[in-house]
Design an enzyme around this catalytic site. Structure first.
Site: not given
Ligand code: 5RP
Length: 292
Positions: A203
């Site tokens: 991710k």
């Molecule tokens: C925390 C994470 C979160 O789950 C994620 O990044 C949050 O999602 P978004 O940025 O879309 O609110 O990995 O670091």
């Protein structure tokens, strides 16, 4: 006993039909074991090869952030529209109905709060508990360039080792401290390091420039984080661009659950991710579904 009664003549051995050897549809995952592929196949839709993961694990370091004050009220109505729930074990056990058919990406690292140095995380879930919770993936933060870079990388490699033993894939989350610039060069480095050291998918954040070079030189699937809340047309454009430039989906939180109409927004995101819909058409869809 049935086979002893002379039914041998009716058996069909299909000696002239070669057994099909199917490939696997996810980039770089063809040599994984059956259980890994089966779990990845729950996270990533086998038809589109993509996923809409709903991230609502923010409380593990932020507490009840905006939109997540009551997960039962704000998130459960979105469950039917996502492909995967990204969640902590605390919220999973206390709020998510065990009858859900959605795969679970379990937050598996943690430690510091927003009041401290965030890169100082450790593994926060035992693999036995991940198995007990029927997790389809484990999520771990990796802070390349951060103060505790090596510690976070080793968290990831330990989880990968444990995940391989249990057949559970690991998603590395490339976390960027405030002091680091979000450049294509940085994300090429961070995503590639995570993949080389064993993460099964990654991710990362979308960047306007050269995102396609980040996906192309990462040997495993990449999903994008949503990041801070954007106006809905811009969030949909970011999804569209990321998918066109090689992302295998999104793992999105705030841009869904902080939207004025989260149920409409997640459906619009789905249309972009799985249907290849343009951002403009998806935004029209958002409005048609009651989004403002
Ligand atoms: C925390 C994470 C979160 O789950 C994620 O990044 C949050 O999602 P978004 O940025 O879309 O609110 O990995 O670091």
């Amino acid at each position: 006993m049935a086979d002893l009664d002379g039914a041998e003549d009716t058996k069909e051995y299909h000696v002239d039909v070669p057994q099909k050897t199917e490939g696997f549809y996810l980039k770089g995952c063809g040599n994984l074991d059956w259980g890994m592929k089966n779990r990845l196949g729950r996270v990533f839709n086998p038809v589109s090869g993509k996923t809409v993961m709903l991230a609502f694990d923010h409380g593990y370091f932020q507490g009840p952030t905006t939109g997540l004050e009551r997960v039962d009220v704000s998130i459960l109505p979105l469950e039917p529209y996502c492909d995967t729930l990204m969640v902590t074990r605390g919220i999973l056990r206390s709020i998510i109905p065990p009858g859900t058919q959605k795969p679970i990406a379990l937050r598996a690292s943690g430690g510091p709060s927003i009041l401290k140095e965030l890169s100082n995380e450790q593994i926060a879930v035992d693999i036995d508990d991940a198995v007990r919770l029927n997790a389809s993936a484990l999520a771990v933060q990796v802070f390349i360039g951060g103060e505790y870079e090596t510690q976070s990388v080793i968290n990831m490699t330990r989880l990968v080792d444990a995940g391989i033993r249990a057949g559970i894939p690991v998603m590395a989350v490339t976390a960027v401290g405030k002091e680091l610039a979000r450049t294509p060069r940085y994300f090429r480095l961070a995503t590639r390091m995570c993949a080389e050291l064993g993460a099964h998918f990654i991710k990362t954040y979308y960047v306007e420039k050269e995102f396609e070079t980040i996906t192309s030189c990462c040997p495993v699937p990449i999903v994008i984080a949503g990041g801070k809340k954007l106006p809905e047309p811009d969030a949909l454009k970011m999804c569209y661009n990321a998918i066109q430039q090689g992302a295998a989906g999104v793992d999105m939180g705030r841009n869904i659950f902080q939207a004025p109409n989260p149920v409409a927004m997640i459906q619009a995101v789905r249309a972009v991710v799985h249907g290849g819909e343009t951002a403009e058409k998806a935004y029209q869809m958002y409005k048609d579904l009651g989004g403002t």
